[in-house]
Design a protein around this motif. Structure first.
Motif, mmCIF file in Angstrom:
data_model
loop_
_atom_site.group_PDB
_atom_site.id
_atom_site.type_symbol
_atom_site.label_atom_id
_atom_site.label_comp_id
_atom_site.label_asym_id
_atom_site.label_seq_id
_atom_site.Cartn_x
_atom_site.Cartn_y
_atom_site.Cartn_z
ATOM 1 N N ARG A 100 0.806 -1.236 0.059
ATOM 2 C CA ARG A 100 0.141 0.062 -0.154
ATOM 3 C C ARG A 100 0.871 1.219 0.021
ATOM 4 O O ARG A 100 0.574 2.360 -0.523
ATOM 5 C CB ARG A 100 -1.076 0.083 1.247
ATOM 6 N N LYS A 101 1.906 1.528 0.673
ATOM 7 C CA LYS A 101 2.924 2.369 0.601
ATOM 8 C C LYS A 101 3.455 2.808 -0.637
ATOM 9 O O LYS A 101 3.719 3.617 -1.109
ATOM 10 C CB LYS A 101 4.111 2.229 1.575
ATOM 11 N N VAL A 102 3.691 1.411 -1.310
ATOM 12 C CA VAL A 102 4.223 1.684 -2.747
ATOM 13 C C VAL A 102 2.946 2.250 -3.605
ATOM 14 O O VAL A 102 3.258 3.359 -4.322
ATOM 15 C CB VAL A 102 4.659 0.170 -3.361
ATOM 16 N N ILE A 103 2.060 1.798 -3.470
ATOM 17 C CA ILE A 103 0.737 2.355 -4.322
ATOM 18 C C ILE A 103 0.442 3.692 -4.025
ATOM 19 O O ILE A 103 -0.075 4.320 -5.014
ATOM 20 C CB ILE A 103 -0.494 1.313 -3.844
ATOM 21 N N GLN A 104 0.373 4.234 -2.805
ATOM 22 C CA GLN A 104 0.166 5.473 -2.461
ATOM 23 C C GLN A 104 1.205 6.472 -2.744
ATOM 24 O O GLN A 104 0.987 7.735 -2.729
ATOM 25 C CB GLN A 104 -0.247 5.506 -0.910
ATOM 26 N N ASN A 105 2.467 6.075 -3.003
ATOM 27 C CA ASN A 105 3.481 6.904 -3.269
ATOM 28 C C ASN A 105 3.526 7.273 -5.070
ATOM 29 O O ASN A 105 3.992 6.312 -5.634
ATOM 30 C CB ASN A 105 4.781 6.392 -2.895
ATOM 31 N N PRO A 106 3.202 8.572 -5.032
ATOM 32 C CA PRO A 106 3.149 8.884 -6.505
ATOM 33 C C PRO A 106 4.585 8.940 -7.114
ATOM 34 O O PRO A 106 4.582 9.104 -8.301
ATOM 35 C CB PRO A 106 2.654 10.353 -6.471
ATOM 36 N N LYS A 107 5.580 8.835 -6.726
ATOM 37 C CA LYS A 107 7.009 8.416 -7.028
ATOM 38 C C LYS A 107 7.425 7.215 -7.235
ATOM 39 O O LYS A 107 8.389 6.846 -7.481
ATOM 40 C CB LYS A 107 7.972 9.494 -6.250
ATOM 41 N N SER A 108 6.374 6.173 -6.941
ATOM 42 C CA SER A 108 6.883 4.825 -6.987
ATOM 43 C C SER A 108 7.474 4.423 -8.300
ATOM 44 O O SER A 108 6.758 4.832 -9.541
ATOM 45 C CB SER A 108 5.817 3.937 -6.768
ATOM 46 N N ASN A 109 8.288 3.414 -8.572
ATOM 47 C CA ASN A 109 8.695 3.021 -9.673
ATOM 48 C C ASN A 109 7.781 2.116 -10.329
ATOM 49 O O ASN A 109 7.025 1.236 -9.830
ATOM 50 C CB ASN A 109 10.022 1.621 -9.584
ATOM 51 N N PRO A 110 7.487 2.553 -11.768
ATOM 52 C CA PRO A 110 6.236 1.916 -12.295
ATOM 53 C C PRO A 110 6.129 0.458 -12.345
ATOM 54 O O PRO A 110 5.142 -0.300 -12.466
ATOM 55 C CB PRO A 110 6.089 2.491 -13.744
ATOM 56 N N ALA A 111 7.377 -0.121 -12.689
ATOM 57 C CA ALA A 111 7.209 -1.829 -12.846
ATOM 58 C C ALA A 111 7.184 -2.238 -11.249
ATOM 59 O O ALA A 111 6.305 -3.163 -11.005
ATOM 60 C CB ALA A 111 8.657 -2.039 -13.073
ATOM 61 N N GLN A 112 7.536 -1.624 -10.425
ATOM 62 C CA GLN A 112 7.113 -1.926 -8.987
ATOM 63 C C GLN A 112 5.688 -1.779 -8.627
ATOM 64 O O GLN A 112 5.059 -2.576 -8.070
ATOM 65 C CB GLN A 112 8.138 -1.327 -7.943
ATOM 66 N N LEU A 113 5.218 -0.803 -8.872
ATOM 67 C CA LEU A 113 3.821 -0.304 -8.812
ATOM 68 C C LEU A 113 2.822 -1.746 -9.549
ATOM 69 O O LEU A 113 1.861 -1.976 -8.818
ATOM 70 C CB LEU A 113 3.689 1.040 -9.438
ATOM 71 N N ASN A 114 3.470 -1.935 -10.835
ATOM 72 C CA ASN A 114 2.575 -2.904 -11.547
ATOM 73 C C ASN A 114 2.531 -4.213 -10.939
ATOM 74 O O ASN A 114 1.817 -4.813 -11.167
ATOM 75 C CB ASN A 114 2.949 -3.051 -12.951
ATOM 76 N N ASP A 115 3.505 -4.529 -9.936
ATOM 77 C CA ASP A 115 3.877 -5.672 -9.423
ATOM 78 C C ASP A 115 2.693 -5.464 -7.964
ATOM 79 O O ASP A 115 2.269 -6.592 -7.416
ATOM 80 C CB ASP A 115 5.150 -5.941 -9.112
ATOM 81 N N ALA A 116 2.795 -4.370 -7.153
ATOM 82 C CA ALA A 116 2.379 -4.253 -5.899
ATOM 83 C C ALA A 116 0.966 -4.262 -5.822
ATOM 84 O O ALA A 116 0.212 -4.823 -5.159
ATOM 85 C CB ALA A 116 2.980 -2.872 -5.284
ATOM 86 N N VAL A 117 0.408 -3.669 -6.873
ATOM 87 C CA VAL A 117 -1.142 -3.540 -6.960
ATOM 88 C C VAL A 117 -1.909 -5.028 -7.100
ATOM 89 O O VAL A 117 -2.414 -5.399 -6.231
ATOM 90 C CB VAL A 117 -1.784 -2.781 -8.148
ATOM 91 N N PRO A 118 -1.619 -6.004 -7.792
ATOM 92 C CA PRO A 118 -2.019 -7.243 -8.030
ATOM 93 C C PRO A 118 -1.805 -8.054 -6.902
ATOM 94 O O PRO A 118 -2.430 -8.855 -6.161
ATOM 95 C CB PRO A 118 -1.664 -7.858 -9.330
ATOM 96 N N SER A 119 -0.527 -7.752 -6.334
ATOM 97 C CA SER A 119 0.026 -8.627 -5.165
ATOM 98 C C SER A 119 -0.753 -8.381 -4.018
ATOM 99 O O SER A 119 -1.410 -9.106 -3.199
ATOM 100 C CB SER A 119 1.419 -8.467 -4.830
#
Length: 134
Positions: A100-119
């Motif tokens: 959730r911290k990754v998802i809520q951070n607007p500066k997250s790495n897009p690849a990590q964000l794309n993994d964090a959401v479905p996880s």
């Protein structure tokens, strides 16, 4: 089992048991982290990444859990790796929190964000049985 086979098996077991246990790279990273006078994000990230690399996530998470809990504003990169390690350690609530911290951070790495959401979504539904929060 006949006597010669039993003796051979016993001798082999004794030989293996007598070999010295050597610390691996993860153990070295954990030791470095624990001995550091200034425990910082870089040291923790190295422990987490090495734990993932060695498939020893539970050990890496156990070594860094207290430090991670005390750092609510860790970087997105650290939160992502903490989420991976927590998930692979069976610490699903913690993993969702890190994701959730990754998802809520607007500066997250897009690849990590794309993994964090479905996880996070998968853990909330499948492991934590809380589909309403997904």
């Amino acid at each position: 089992m006949s006597s010669p086979k039993l003796l051979l098996a016993l001798a082999g077991s004794m030989l293996i048991a007598s070999l010295p246990v050597m610390a691996g790279p993860l153990d070295d990273r954990i030791s470095e982290f624990e001995k550091a006078s200034n425990q910082n994000e870089g040291l923790v990230l190295r422990v987490l990444q090495q734990g993932l690399k060695e498939n020893r996530s539970a050990r890496a998470y156990a070594a860094t859990k207290a430090w991670l809990a005390a750092q609510p504003n860790a970087s997105s990169n650290l939160s992502y790796h903490a989420g991976l390690v927590a998930e692979r350690s069976g610490e699903w609530t913690a993993a969702v929190s890190f994701y959730r911290k990754v998802i809520q951070n607007p500066k997250s790495n897009p690849a990590q964000l794309n993994d964090a959401v479905p996880s996070a979504y998968r853990l909330l539904i499948s492991q934590l049985n809380t589909p309403a929060t997904a």
